[in-house]
Design an enzyme around this catalytic site. Structure first.
Site, PDB file in Angstrom:
ATOM      1  N   TYR A  97      37.270  25.492  53.071  1.00  0.00           N
ATOM      2  CA  TYR A  97      38.519  24.591  52.474  1.00  0.00           C
ATOM      3  C   TYR A  97      39.782  24.852  52.911  1.00  0.00           C
ATOM      4  O   TYR A  97      40.311  25.890  52.573  1.00  0.00           O
ATOM      5  CB  TYR A  97      38.424  24.551  50.742  1.00  0.00           C
ATOM      6  CG  TYR A  97      37.210  24.128  50.183  1.00  0.00           C
ATOM      7  CD1 TYR A  97      36.192  23.637  50.751  1.00  0.00           C
ATOM      8  CD2 TYR A  97      37.133  24.609  49.015  1.00  0.00           C
ATOM      9  CE1 TYR A  97      34.900  23.243  50.431  1.00  0.00           C
ATOM     10  CE2 TYR A  97      35.687  24.500  47.970  1.00  0.00           C
ATOM     11  CZ  TYR A  97      34.645  23.779  48.899  1.00  0.00           C
ATOM     12  OH  TYR A  97      33.673  23.415  48.254  1.00  0.00           O
TER      13      TYR A  97
ATOM     14  N   HIS B  65      27.183  28.539  51.392  1.00  0.00           N
ATOM     15  CA  HIS B  65      27.678  27.451  51.140  1.00  0.00           C
ATOM     16  C   HIS B  65      26.498  26.291  51.566  1.00  0.00           C
ATOM     17  O   HIS B  65      26.387  25.380  51.087  1.00  0.00           O
ATOM     18  CB  HIS B  65      28.834  27.067  51.967  1.00  0.00           C
ATOM     19  CG  HIS B  65      29.650  25.919  51.671  1.00  0.00           C
ATOM     20  ND1 HIS B  65      30.980  26.109  52.063  1.00  0.00           N
ATOM     21  CD2 HIS B  65      29.686  24.951  50.849  1.00  0.00           C
ATOM     22  CE1 HIS B  65      31.614  25.269  51.350  1.00  0.00           C
ATOM     23  NE2 HIS B  65      30.765  24.244  50.928  1.00  0.00           N
TER      24      HIS B  65
ATOM     25  N   SER C 225      31.493  17.238  43.030  1.00  0.00           N
ATOM     26  CA  SER C 225      31.559  15.753  43.017  1.00  0.00           C
ATOM     27  C   SER C 225      31.190  15.155  41.825  1.00  0.00           C
ATOM     28  O   SER C 225      30.634  14.236  41.976  1.00  0.00           O
ATOM     29  CB  SER C 225      31.115  15.221  44.295  1.00  0.00           C
ATOM     30  OG  SER C 225      31.444  15.665  45.653  1.00  0.00           O
ATOM     31  N   PRO C 226      31.646  15.577  40.800  1.00  0.00           N
ATOM     32  CA  PRO C 226      31.233  14.964  39.379  1.00  0.00           C
ATOM     33  C   PRO C 226      31.778  13.806  38.975  1.00  0.00           C
ATOM     34  O   PRO C 226      31.133  12.983  38.389  1.00  0.00           O
ATOM     35  CB  PRO C 226      31.524  16.210  38.286  1.00  0.00           C
ATOM     36  CG  PRO C 226      32.516  16.916  38.782  1.00  0.00           C
ATOM     37  CD  PRO C 226      32.752  16.608  40.552  1.00  0.00           C
TER      38      PRO C 226
ATOM     39  N   ARG D 264      33.456  11.465  43.741  1.00  0.00           N
ATOM     40  CA  ARG D 264      34.421  11.632  44.903  1.00  0.00           C
ATOM     41  C   ARG D 264      35.405  10.437  44.874  1.00  0.00           C
ATOM     42  O   ARG D 264      36.045   9.739  45.768  1.00  0.00           O
ATOM     43  CB  ARG D 264      33.919  11.236  46.103  1.00  0.00           C
ATOM     44  CG  ARG D 264      32.868  12.614  46.476  1.00  0.00           C
ATOM     45  CD  ARG D 264      32.042  12.327  47.824  1.00  0.00           C
ATOM     46  NE  ARG D 264      30.921  13.054  47.977  1.00  0.00           N
ATOM     47  CZ  ARG D 264      31.311  14.427  48.923  1.00  0.00           C
ATOM     48  NH1 ARG D 264      32.168  14.778  48.949  1.00  0.00           N
ATOM     49  NH2 ARG D 264      30.173  15.058  48.580  1.00  0.00           N
ATOM     50  N   GLY D 265      35.968  10.217  43.307  1.00  0.00           N
ATOM     51  CA  GLY D 265      37.004   9.287  43.009  1.00  0.00           C
ATOM     52  C   GLY D 265      36.442   7.729  42.436  1.00  0.00           C
ATOM     53  O   GLY D 265      37.046   7.170  42.036  1.00  0.00           O
ATOM     54  N   PHE D 266      35.031   7.630  42.725  1.00  0.00           N
ATOM     55  CA  PHE D 266      34.425   6.413  42.718  1.00  0.00           C
ATOM     56  C   PHE D 266      34.577   5.952  41.206  1.00  0.00           C
ATOM     57  O   PHE D 266      34.775   4.645  40.671  1.00  0.00           O
ATOM     58  CB  PHE D 266      32.993   6.185  43.169  1.00  0.00           C
ATOM     59  CG  PHE D 266      32.317   5.039  42.860  1.00  0.00           C
ATOM     60  CD1 PHE D 266      32.856   3.577  43.549  1.00  0.00           C
ATOM     61  CD2 PHE D 266      31.425   4.806  42.063  1.00  0.00           C
ATOM     62  CE1 PHE D 266      32.300   2.443  43.244  1.00  0.00           C
ATOM     63  CE2 PHE D 266      30.665   3.789  41.600  1.00  0.00           C
ATOM     64  CZ  PHE D 266      31.163   2.524  42.171  1.00  0.00           C
TER      65      PHE D 266
HETATM   66  N1  LIG Z   1      29.109  23.070  47.599  1.00  0.00           N
HETATM   67  C1  LIG Z   1      29.726  22.005  48.160  1.00  0.00           C
HETATM   68  O1  LIG Z   1      29.157  21.748  49.373  1.00  0.00           O
HETATM   69  C2  LIG Z   1      30.802  21.038  47.747  1.00  0.00           C
HETATM   70  C3  LIG Z   1      30.975  19.980  48.401  1.00  0.00           C
HETATM   71  C4  LIG Z   1      32.124  19.001  48.059  1.00  0.00           C
HETATM   72  C5  LIG Z   1      32.760  19.526  46.873  1.00  0.00           C
HETATM   73  N2  LIG Z   1      32.586  20.678  46.335  1.00  0.00           N
HETATM   74  C6  LIG Z   1      33.423  21.299  45.036  1.00  0.00           C
HETATM   75  O2  LIG Z   1      33.354  20.507  44.108  1.00  0.00           O
HETATM   76  C7  LIG Z   1      34.734  20.181  43.692  1.00  0.00           C
HETATM   77  C8  LIG Z   1      34.783  18.609  43.404  1.00  0.00           C
HETATM   78  O3  LIG Z   1      34.349  17.727  44.304  1.00  0.00           O
HETATM   79  P1  LIG Z   1      35.061  16.529  45.029  1.00  0.00           P
HETATM   80  O4  LIG Z   1      36.232  16.676  44.960  1.00  0.00           O
HETATM   81  O5  LIG Z   1      34.177  16.335  46.271  1.00  0.00           O
HETATM   82  O6  LIG Z   1      34.462  15.285  44.008  1.00  0.00           O
HETATM   83  P2  LIG Z   1      35.039  14.843  42.740  1.00  0.00           P
HETATM   84  O7  LIG Z   1      35.729  15.761  41.980  1.00  0.00           O
HETATM   85  O8  LIG Z   1      34.080  14.176  42.088  1.00  0.00           O
HETATM   86  O9  LIG Z   1      36.213  13.717  43.194  1.00  0.00           O
HETATM   87  C9  LIG Z   1      37.359  14.097  43.784  1.00  0.00           C
HETATM   88  C10 LIG Z   1      38.215  12.902  44.033  1.00  0.00           C
HETATM   89  O10 LIG Z   1      38.306  12.201  42.479  1.00  0.00           O
HETATM   90  C11 LIG Z   1      39.708  11.884  42.433  1.00  0.00           C
HETATM   91  N3  LIG Z   1      40.004  12.118  40.560  1.00  0.00           N
HETATM   92  C12 LIG Z   1      39.690  13.291  40.259  1.00  0.00           C
HETATM   93  N4  LIG Z   1      39.837  13.220  38.852  1.00  0.00           N
HETATM   94  C13 LIG Z   1      40.427  12.046  38.750  1.00  0.00           C
HETATM   95  C14 LIG Z   1      41.101  11.313  37.517  1.00  0.00           C
HETATM   96  N5  LIG Z   1      40.929  11.888  36.237  1.00  0.00           N
HETATM   97  N6  LIG Z   1      41.360  10.069  37.661  1.00  0.00           N
HETATM   98  C15 LIG Z   1      41.458   9.391  38.902  1.00  0.00           C
HETATM   99  N7  LIG Z   1      41.169  10.293  40.124  1.00  0.00           N
HETATM  100  C16 LIG Z   1      40.530  11.282  40.084  1.00  0.00           C
HETATM  101  C17 LIG Z   1      40.503  12.920  43.230  1.00  0.00           C
HETATM  102  O11 LIG Z   1      41.795  12.174  43.536  1.00  0.00           O
HETATM  103  P3  LIG Z   1      43.307  13.071  42.920  1.00  0.00           P
HETATM  104  O12 LIG Z   1      43.501  14.074  43.892  1.00  0.00           O
HETATM  105  O13 LIG Z   1      44.119  11.624  43.217  1.00  0.00           O
HETATM  106  O14 LIG Z   1      42.840  13.059  41.403  1.00  0.00           O
HETATM  107  C18 LIG Z   1      39.765  12.966  44.469  1.00  0.00           C
HETATM  108  O15 LIG Z   1      39.970  11.976  45.224  1.00  0.00           O
HETATM  109  C19 LIG Z   1      35.336  20.308  45.015  1.00  0.00           C
HETATM  110  O16 LIG Z   1      36.990  20.668  44.852  1.00  0.00           O
HETATM  111  C20 LIG Z   1      34.969  21.472  45.679  1.00  0.00           C
HETATM  112  O17 LIG Z   1      35.489  22.872  44.979  1.00  0.00           O
HETATM  113  C21 LIG Z   1      31.551  21.482  46.591  1.00  0.00           C
END
Ligand SMILES: NC(=O)c1ccc[n+]([C@@H]2O[C@H](COP(=O)([O-])OP(=O)(O)OC[C@H]3O[C@@H](n4cnc5c(N)ncnc54)[C@H](OP(=O)(O)O)[C@@H]3O)[C@@H](O)[C@H]2O)c1
Length: 335
Positions: free
Chosen positions: A55, A127, A206-207, A210-212
């Site tokens: 990251y 990873h 990505s719970p 990813r913002g969807f």
């Molecule tokens: N192991 C792997 O291969 C892998 C891959 C991907 C991710 N990850 C880990 O998983 C974590 C989370 O995954 P992710 O970031 O891909 O997906 P995510 O948590 O599903 O979505 C993140 C997105 O959602 C938005 N968001 C989050 N909470 C919100 C809320 N309450 N209201 C409005 N928008 C919101 C964020 O924008 P804002 O910044 O504007 O809130 C960001 O654009 C990462 O930080 C990482 O640590 C691991």
């Protein structure tokens, strides 16, 4: 805050994904904003922080080390190796390279420890499974790091049930981290069952899709060039409008439950089992607080069934990954 078990650690049911302060979705936030997000999470009771050497090619780990280092005893620290090369001889290289060779994992771990300003990482994930290196070798290298006291437990990310079983036979695996949300149900095929059989915790990345599954939807046209969603089929001009149509009834359910769409997505995940630990990522301290409040939401079976019927692998348009990224994940071998 509700507590859950992450391998041997008792942690907040909702953790913080620390990728978003510097990687994947647009430009990195300022150092001050990154610090605010991490501090807000810690102060609000988050005790599970998830980062990776990948990251920001070290930036996320560095920020976590600088901001949270003084509070190291208060939380469980998870990071990842095997997806970025830092050093080859005297040459320092950064890039997104899947490399599970033992020497690389060891070198990355040394770099992670320095950046995180810690003597030991609580949970260190591979990873990605490097298909050119037997999983036994990569996990064997991580087991050596456990014996040397550099990491405490081992995790795997985006692996099949078959690979998990092989790895677990070499050294106990504490956690598997894989994408899981209403719109990504892949773990329900085999990985979740294998985790439960082996007593492995499941960390859902990505719970909030990813913002969807949130209030403020990503406008694809407005996303910066570097935003990885631009290359994801579900956000393509062909699929995204079809997926958006699912949101009107979804948001109606959130209104009924009296929560935000993001909270509904997290509450649904928490209801899939006590062994599921979501790690939403955000660069906003307001969203940190909003997401954590989802741990208190109780959903009825009827609401869960309606959500399951509304958003699932059949109703969502497009694959979760581009062809290139899909090749990088480990799926079950065909019978
Ligand atoms: N192991 C792997 O291969 C892998 C891959 C991907 C991710 N990850 C880990 O998983 C974590 C989370 O995954 P992710 O970031 O891909 O997906 P995510 O948590 O599903 O979505 C993140 C997105 O959602 C938005 N968001 C989050 N909470 C919100 C809320 N309450 N209201 C409005 N928008 C919101 C964020 O924008 P804002 O910044 O504007 O809130 C960001 O654009 C990462 O930080 C990482 O640590 C691991």
């Amino acid at each position: 805050m509700q507590q859950r078990q992450l391998g041997p650690y008792t942690v907040s049911a909702i953790g913080l994904g620390c990728m978003n302060i510097c990687h994947a979705y647009g430009d990195p936030v300022s150092k001050e904003q990154g610090e605010r997000v991490l501090r807000t999470a810690l102060d609000a009771g988050v005790t599970h922080f998830d980062t990776a050497a990948l990251y920001g090619f070290g930036v996320s780990e560095k920020m976590v080390g600088e901001v949270l280092g003084p509070y190291r005893q208060q939380f469980t620290l998870a990071s990842k190796c095997g997806m970025t090369v830092e050093e080859e001889g005297n040459r320092v290289r950064t890039g997104r390279v899947i490399d599970g060779r033992p020497a690389t994992l060891r070198a990355t771990c040394e770099g992670s420890l320095k950046r995180l300003k810690t003597d030991v990482i609580d949970l260190y994930y591979l990873h990605r499974f490097d298909k050119s290196v037997p999983i036994e070798e990569s996990v064997g290298a991580l087991a050596d790091l456990v014996r040397e006291g550099k990491i405490r437990t081992i995790g795997l990310s985006e692996v099949s049930a078959t690979t998990l079983r092989k790895a677990h036979a070499v050294h106990p695996i504490s956690a598997v981290q894989t994408e899981y949300s209403l719109w990504t149900r892949n773990p329900e095929i085999a990985v979740l069952a294998a985790c439960r059989e082996l007593g492995v915790s499941f960390v859902a990345f990505s719970p909030v899709a990813r913002g969807f599954l949130c209030d403020v939807l990503p406008s694809i046209a407005a996303l910066p060039e570097k935003d990885i969603r631009r290359a994801m089929p579900r956000f393509s001009p062909e699929n995204y409008p079809k997926n958006l149509a699912l949101l009107t009834p979804y948001k109606k359910i959130a209104e009924e439950v009296r929560c935000t769409p993001a909270q509904l997505a997290l509450a649904w995940l928490l209801h899939q089992g006590k062994d599921i630990l979501p790690i939403p990522g955000t660069a906003s301290e307001i969203h940190v607080r909003e997401n954590l409040a989802a741990a208190d939401i109780v959903l009825s079976n009827e609401v869960i069934e309606r959500l399951n019927n509304l958003i699932n692998q059949r109703t969502v348009s497009g694959n979760r990954y581009s062809e290139q990224s899909a090749r990088e994940v480990d799926t079950e071998p065909l019978p």
